[in-house]
Scaffold this active site. Sequence first.
Site, PDB file in Angstrom:
ATOM      1  N   ASP A 271     -41.519 -15.793 -52.356  1.00  0.00           N
ATOM      2  CA  ASP A 271     -40.305 -16.991 -51.800  1.00  0.00           C
ATOM      3  C   ASP A 271     -40.075 -16.370 -50.257  1.00  0.00           C
ATOM      4  OD1 ASP A 271     -38.850 -19.220 -51.596  1.00  0.00           O
ATOM      5  OD2 ASP A 271     -38.135 -19.146 -53.465  1.00  0.00           O
TER       6      ASP A 271
HETATM    7  C1  BGC Z   1     -37.318 -22.085 -51.919  1.00  0.00           C
HETATM    8  C2  BGC Z   1     -38.860 -22.280 -52.343  1.00  0.00           C
HETATM    9  C3  BGC Z   1     -39.398 -23.077 -51.113  1.00  0.00           C
HETATM   10  C4  BGC Z   1     -39.324 -22.114 -49.895  1.00  0.00           C
HETATM   11  C5  BGC Z   1     -39.916 -22.603 -48.518  1.00  0.00           C
HETATM   12  C6  BGC Z   1     -37.348 -21.377 -50.667  1.00  0.00           C
HETATM   13  O1  BGC Z   1     -35.858 -21.360 -50.243  1.00  0.00           O
HETATM   14  O2  BGC Z   1     -36.967 -21.315 -53.042  1.00  0.00           O
HETATM   15  O3  BGC Z   1     -38.908 -23.027 -53.490  1.00  0.00           O
HETATM   16  O4  BGC Z   1     -40.662 -23.266 -51.396  1.00  0.00           O
HETATM   17  O5  BGC Z   1     -37.730 -21.962 -49.419  1.00  0.00           O
HETATM   18  O6  BGC Z   1     -39.322 -23.782 -48.082  1.00  0.00           O
END
Ligand code: BGC
Length: 742
Positions: A271
């Site tokens: 993530d």
């Molecule tokens: C989130 C993810 C997301 C990623 C990209 C993160 O803060 O937890 O679910 O896909 O950002 O935007």
Amino acid sequence: MNTPTLTLTANSAGPPSAEDLVDVLLSKMTLEEKIGQLQQVDASADPLPDHLIEGVRAGRIGSVINLANTDACNRLQRVAVEESRLSIPLLMGRDVIHGFRTIFPIPLGQAAAWNPELVRKAARIAALEARSQGIHWTFAPMIDISRDPRWGRIAESFGEDPHLTGLLGSAMVEGFQTADLSGHGAILACAKHFVGYGASESGRDYSATNIPANELRNVYLEPFRRVVEAGAATLMTSFSDLDGIPATANGALLNGVLRGDWGFDGLVVSDWNAINELIVHGLCEDSRSAATEAALAGVDMEMAGDAYASNLAKLVEERVLSVSQIDAMVVRVLRLKQKLGLFERPYTDPAGFDPLVSDKALDVAYQAALESLVLLKNDGAVLPLRVAGLGSIAVIGPLADAPHEQMGTWVFDGQKTDTATPLQALRRQFGGKIDVNYAPGLETSRSRSHALFGEAETAVRNSDVALVFLGEESILSGEAHSRADITLPGAQSELLARIRALGKPVVTVVLAGRPLVLSENLPHTDSLLYAWHPGTMGGPAIAAVLFGDEAPRGKLPVTFPKSVGQIPIYYNHKNTGRPPNPSEMILIDDIEVGARQTSLGMSAFYLDDGSEPLFPFGFGLSYGKFELGGLELSQQIIGLCDRLKVRATVRNTGACSGFETVQLYVRDIAGSLTRPVKELKAFKRVSLQPGQSGLVEFDLGAADLSFYRRDGSFGPEPGKFCLWVATRSDGGLKAEFSLSAQ
Ligand code: BGC
């Protein structure tokens, strides 16, 4: 467009096989270029910074996130393909969570439709729209089991049940990816967040999770097992700390369970900056150690962080990581690019696609919004409203005409100008026939001022019925948007009470990103329709149900608590040694002064809130009335290879036609590990006219009874089972059967 071709040296006889392309590339790549493929870089800045463009040109970036339109994607792709040494195309990622430009209900709303085919169709539209703009990879489905409505990300989930989540998550994967990733408009799905994020302590986002091994295996991991089986190409690690090991460094789960036990051969991405956050978690002292932990645990690509870029080369040099380990990570990236056909077709031509927000897309958005609506109360059959005999309606509330808010969380590309609100739909459909008296009463869902109450009361006094649209703005749910008090925010409860006092029939429609605690509001409304954040076509769908053009059919994918103090409350809990016994429970107002310690009943309940939720999982009314009967099992004992046939009839005894979703629950009476009191195994929706009956049949086998047992193995355990055929998780017709060891 000019697509350069790569000169292949291996296997010069005939065209190169798919494997060859990756092998040949790998053999030509420098270590720096290999590590580049493991970088996903944020490309949201406009204009793109020179260092990013230079990074792509130098082969130091394999993927970007947040480029959002065809021109920008093609422009950057051209740098990768035409100006970098090996011409490796970029993988363009973006969060397309519940629609790209056409916005479908939030995933929790989609889950309320209990309709995998509809989820698949919505994902297909989202993929086509996103792909037409140059996107190759979305970060959905989010399949975190979510049992805490304080957690803002419950909006993005499919709710509390592993079976429903696994089924809908798989359908979403199929919708995004189709059967052939190189086909028209296919994009990569990314199942997230592996694993346990939904158990964030106290529902506060990013909090630690503590999940016992049995619960982890049988509840939180189960949807991931299912989507891996369904072919999800990529997975994202969770931000969260699981029992002392943040998920991004959890080799036992990534290499052990995911790749080892389940044979997942796709890509694992971290993530956002989650590798560096291993330092903040307190697992690593510096980014070198963070990169080591993540790489050894099985994270192939780093999203929006620099731990890999800054450290992997040195780690290889120092032999902490081997080149073959890096190669395996790189191959996973290249293989996906190849499967998507990016080496042959790196650019996007939007002309090959339907326009954004096409009529077809709006039809699916309408159907998805319609099926997501859950009727929770309908006293005196106030709904459906009949146009005949109705002179006027009051349309009240901060969410009656809030086009941005009804789209919900995770909307980057949806436009409020495409959105049809309930007020617009009601005016369009009934303006001229019925007076529509609109007065929001509150500026936003959070407003505390009563200044507009008078206007709203006047509108209701002048109308035959009050339609009150309450709930949460989109910003109040989603990532990092947890709430400790999940009652209606602002002065909405007071507004509803004031309207109720006017004595007109009241219909409340709630648009929200989570189950709200509505105990205080229920007495103030005759009918309650739960609309979640319904997306672009929410307005027309709500209007159709309010006026009976369509019957409601949604069922809750998550339990609604009576109070925040009941959380976590979910239907598939364990029994305890002293389950709640309603005949013994004495609640706080009935306790005699000076009562003795043991006089209240010695079972699992709250003195003030009993043991039941406000609305159980699986609950939802329609305009018909449904009765189940005639439960039959094909046999009392089934063998390991048999199928148990379960039949029941469902009859519409009401005066309107409607839908019922018949649900099959099972309980394993005694296991090597204690089993939940009920588990959803199957469901079927029927549509019945008044007086009509239908036969519902289910088919259950040993695989449906399997779980991770005490010895760690997966399978069923012979013994006694109960089953229920039901219209909600807390009741139904009950029968027993046994599974024999043969
Ligand atoms: C989130 C993810 C997301 C990623 C990209 C993160 O803060 O937890 O679910 O896909 O950002 O935007």
